[in-house]
Design a protein around this motif. Structure first.
Motif, PDB file in Angstrom:
ATOM      1  N   PRO A 293      42.054  31.090  30.895  1.00 23.60           N
ATOM      2  CA  PRO A 293      41.712  32.507  31.055  1.00 23.60           C
ATOM      3  C   PRO A 293      42.367  33.385  29.990  1.00 23.60           C
ATOM      4  O   PRO A 293      43.458  33.096  29.489  1.00 23.60           O
ATOM      5  CB  PRO A 293      42.225  32.818  32.462  1.00 23.60           C
ATOM      6  CG  PRO A 293      42.040  31.525  33.190  1.00 23.60           C
ATOM      7  CD  PRO A 293      42.395  30.470  32.187  1.00 23.60           C
TER       8      PRO A 293
ATOM      9  N   ASP B 206      44.005  36.117  29.691  1.00 28.17           N
ATOM     10  CA  ASP B 206      45.349  36.683  29.751  1.00 28.17           C
ATOM     11  C   ASP B 206      46.423  35.681  29.355  1.00 28.17           C
ATOM     12  O   ASP B 206      47.572  36.063  29.100  1.00 28.17           O
ATOM     13  CB  ASP B 206      45.641  37.254  31.139  1.00 28.17           C
ATOM     14  CG  ASP B 206      45.629  36.198  32.238  1.00 28.17           C
ATOM     15  OD1 ASP B 206      44.865  35.213  32.113  1.00 28.17           O
ATOM     16  OD2 ASP B 206      46.374  36.350  33.222  1.00 28.17           O
TER      17      ASP B 206
ATOM     18  N   SER C 100      36.042  32.812  39.008  1.00 28.17           N
ATOM     19  CA  SER C 100      36.198  34.172  39.514  1.00 28.17           C
ATOM     20  C   SER C 100      37.103  35.021  38.624  1.00 28.17           C
ATOM     21  O   SER C 100      37.048  36.252  38.685  1.00 28.17           O
ATOM     22  CB  SER C 100      36.736  34.149  40.944  1.00 28.17           C
ATOM     23  OG  SER C 100      38.004  33.524  40.999  1.00 28.17           O
ATOM     24  N   TRP C 101      37.921  34.381  37.794  1.00 24.73           N
ATOM     25  CA  TRP C 101      38.794  35.152  36.906  1.00 24.73           C
ATOM     26  C   TRP C 101      37.985  35.962  35.899  1.00 24.73           C
ATOM     27  O   TRP C 101      38.479  36.975  35.375  1.00 24.73           O
ATOM     28  CB  TRP C 101      39.780  34.235  36.184  1.00 24.73           C
ATOM     29  CG  TRP C 101      39.160  33.307  35.177  1.00 24.73           C
ATOM     30  CD1 TRP C 101      38.738  32.029  35.399  1.00 24.73           C
ATOM     31  CD2 TRP C 101      38.897  33.575  33.796  1.00 24.73           C
ATOM     32  NE1 TRP C 101      38.213  31.482  34.254  1.00 24.73           N
ATOM     33  CE2 TRP C 101      38.308  32.412  33.243  1.00 24.73           C
ATOM     34  CE3 TRP C 101      39.100  34.668  32.964  1.00 24.73           C
ATOM     35  CZ2 TRP C 101      37.922  32.316  31.910  1.00 24.73           C
ATOM     36  CZ3 TRP C 101      38.718  34.589  31.632  1.00 24.73           C
ATOM     37  CH2 TRP C 101      38.143  33.419  31.118  1.00 24.73           C
TER      38      TRP C 101
ATOM     39  N   ASP D 176      37.837  39.522  37.051  1.00 19.87           N
ATOM     40  CA  ASP D 176      39.125  40.145  37.348  1.00 19.87           C
ATOM     41  C   ASP D 176      39.666  40.684  36.025  1.00 19.87           C
ATOM     42  O   ASP D 176      40.097  39.923  35.165  1.00 19.87           O
ATOM     43  CB  ASP D 176      40.078  39.112  37.943  1.00 19.87           C
ATOM     44  CG  ASP D 176      41.483  39.665  38.164  1.00 19.87           C
ATOM     45  OD1 ASP D 176      41.724  40.862  37.895  1.00 19.87           O
ATOM     46  OD2 ASP D 176      42.352  38.887  38.594  1.00 19.87           O
TER      47      ASP D 176
ATOM     48  N   GLN E 274      42.855  39.453  34.303  1.00 20.76           N
ATOM     49  CA  GLN E 274      42.827  38.128  33.691  1.00 20.76           C
ATOM     50  C   GLN E 274      41.875  38.043  32.507  1.00 20.76           C
ATOM     51  O   GLN E 274      42.134  37.329  31.540  1.00 20.76           O
ATOM     52  CB  GLN E 274      42.413  37.082  34.728  1.00 20.76           C
ATOM     53  CG  GLN E 274      43.449  36.769  35.776  1.00 20.76           C
ATOM     54  CD  GLN E 274      43.016  35.623  36.660  1.00 20.76           C
ATOM     55  OE1 GLN E 274      42.284  35.807  37.623  1.00 20.76           O
ATOM     56  NE2 GLN E 274      43.461  34.429  36.336  1.00 20.76           N
ATOM     57  N   SER E 275      40.756  38.759  32.586  1.00 18.54           N
ATOM     58  CA  SER E 275      39.701  38.609  31.580  1.00 18.54           C
ATOM     59  C   SER E 275      39.729  39.676  30.495  1.00 18.54           C
ATOM     60  O   SER E 275      39.302  39.432  29.370  1.00 18.54           O
ATOM     61  CB  SER E 275      38.329  38.642  32.260  1.00 18.54           C
ATOM     62  OG  SER E 275      38.104  39.932  32.827  1.00 18.54           O
TER      63      SER E 275
END
Length: 362
Positions: A76, A78, A179-180, A183, A186-187
């Motif tokens: 991800p 982040d 799902s990240w 978000d 995170q993305s």
């Protein structure tokens, strides 16, 4: 015989492609991988039966315990900056997945670290490694388009938000797989930073990476929040972004990216380039991930259309990065270009938030 380069991969989502690429290079030994998801680690023997290295839960532990020449960071967004910097400081060259980071400031820190340590830092803008894209670049280098003054680059999906598919919820690990992506912590953003980043780099590369001057943009979230709410999830990014980018050489680029939109196609990818000598158009076939290219030009005052019949195969990003490290030569995607992309993406989000044009400083 020269000793093989030792490689490791962090992340087995997109990183699965990195692993497969390294495993087929004759001058590389993949000695380690890392992934936090037990289900992905469990699939290693089936998906990559030739891999015989060590398996780690944490990328940071792999970096600390293994002495590696090459590390792929495919996690991800982040985590791109901290893992890339740690890998560089361990003495490895790094191939980082797109986008380079969450923002331009993080990307610049990664670039500065690579320069300080004298290590290669590549960004996996995978659409440069498409045979048709390579052919387009070669044609442009021959001057067939002349001066490129306008481009439009698009990636739309009808309904394709990562982590929203039914099978994403059957991972046995809590949060839905993917799902990240929606978000923002995170993305860093939605389809702009996921899909649009590819279309942006491809357009910039074909245009010769002109210096951006300013951006005017909008973002929308018409589908994502409702779909997430129905699944008991939180959605904090856009599901469509559109931007006009003006360059200091006078050229203009329109950029559009969406995970969900009311279009005919399930998946639409196009790029159009207009020059004063000719025009070029690349588009995906059958709503999938194969492409064709057309070329439009005049001869003796008459209009002609050309179509590419075949494009020569091109080595993968992973093979070319290994070659760049082995032979100490430039990789096709330089980190400075990744920083430029992040500056433009930052400006798109800033313009969308303010409703005004945003200038981009050098």
């Amino acid at each position: 015989m020269a000793e093989k380069l030792k490689a490791g991969v962090i992340g087995l989502g997109m990183g699965s492609g990195h692993l497969a690429g390294y495993l087929t290079h004759p001058d590389v030994e993949v000695v380690a991988i890392a992934d936090r998801r037990e289900d992905r680690r469990a699939l290693l023997p089936t998906r990559h039966p030739t891999f015989q290295g060590k398996v780690y839960h944490e990328g940071a532990e792999m970096i600390e315990k293994e002495k590696l020449d090459i590390i792929s960071v495919a996690v991800p967004n982040d985590q791109h900056k901290p893992l890339t910097i740690a890998a560089l400081e361990s003495g490895a060259h790094v191939l980082c997945e797109k986008p380079m980071a969450l923002n331009a400031s993080e990307a610049q820190e990664m670039l500065d670290t690579a320069k300080r340590l004298g290590k290669k830092l590549g960004i996996d803008f995978s659409y440069r490694f498409n045979p048709q894209s390579r052919a387009m670049k070669d044609m442009i280098a021959e001057g067939v388009l002349g001066e490129i003054y306008y481009a439009r680059s698009v990636w739309f999906r009808r309904r394709g938000i990562p982590g929203m598919a039914a099978n994403s919820f059957n991972t046995g690990s809590g949060a839905p797989m993917g799902s990240w992506f929606y978000d923002k912590k995170q993305s860093g953003g939605g389809p702009l930073i996921d899909l649009g980043v590819h279309r942006l780099d491809l357009a910039l590369w074909l245009m010769g990476y002109p210096e951006p001057a300013w951006v005017l943009a909008s973002t929308y979230d018409k589908f994502g929040p409702k779909m997430a709410k129905e699944r008991g999830l939180s959605y904090t990014v856009e599901d469509l972004a559109c931007a006009m980018i003006k360059f200091r050489n006078g050229a203009t680029l329109e950029l559009d990216a969406s995970w969900a939109s009311n279009i005919k196609e399930n998946e639409l990818q196009t790029i159009r380039l207009l020059g004063d000598k000719g025009g070029m158009y690349q588009y995906n076939l059958n709503e999938g991930y194969t492409y064709d290219v057309e070329y439009y030009y005049d001869i003796a005052g008459r209009h002609f259309d050309g179509k590419m019949h075949a494009a020569q195969p091109m080595p993968s990003a992973f093979h070319l990065f290994v070659d760049a490290v082995r032979d100490d030569k430039p990789f096709l995607v330089q980190p400075e270009e990744g920083v430029t992309v992040m500056k433009i993406l930052d400006a798109v989000y800033a313009s969308a938030a303010s409703g005004k044009p945003v200038e981009i400083t050098a």
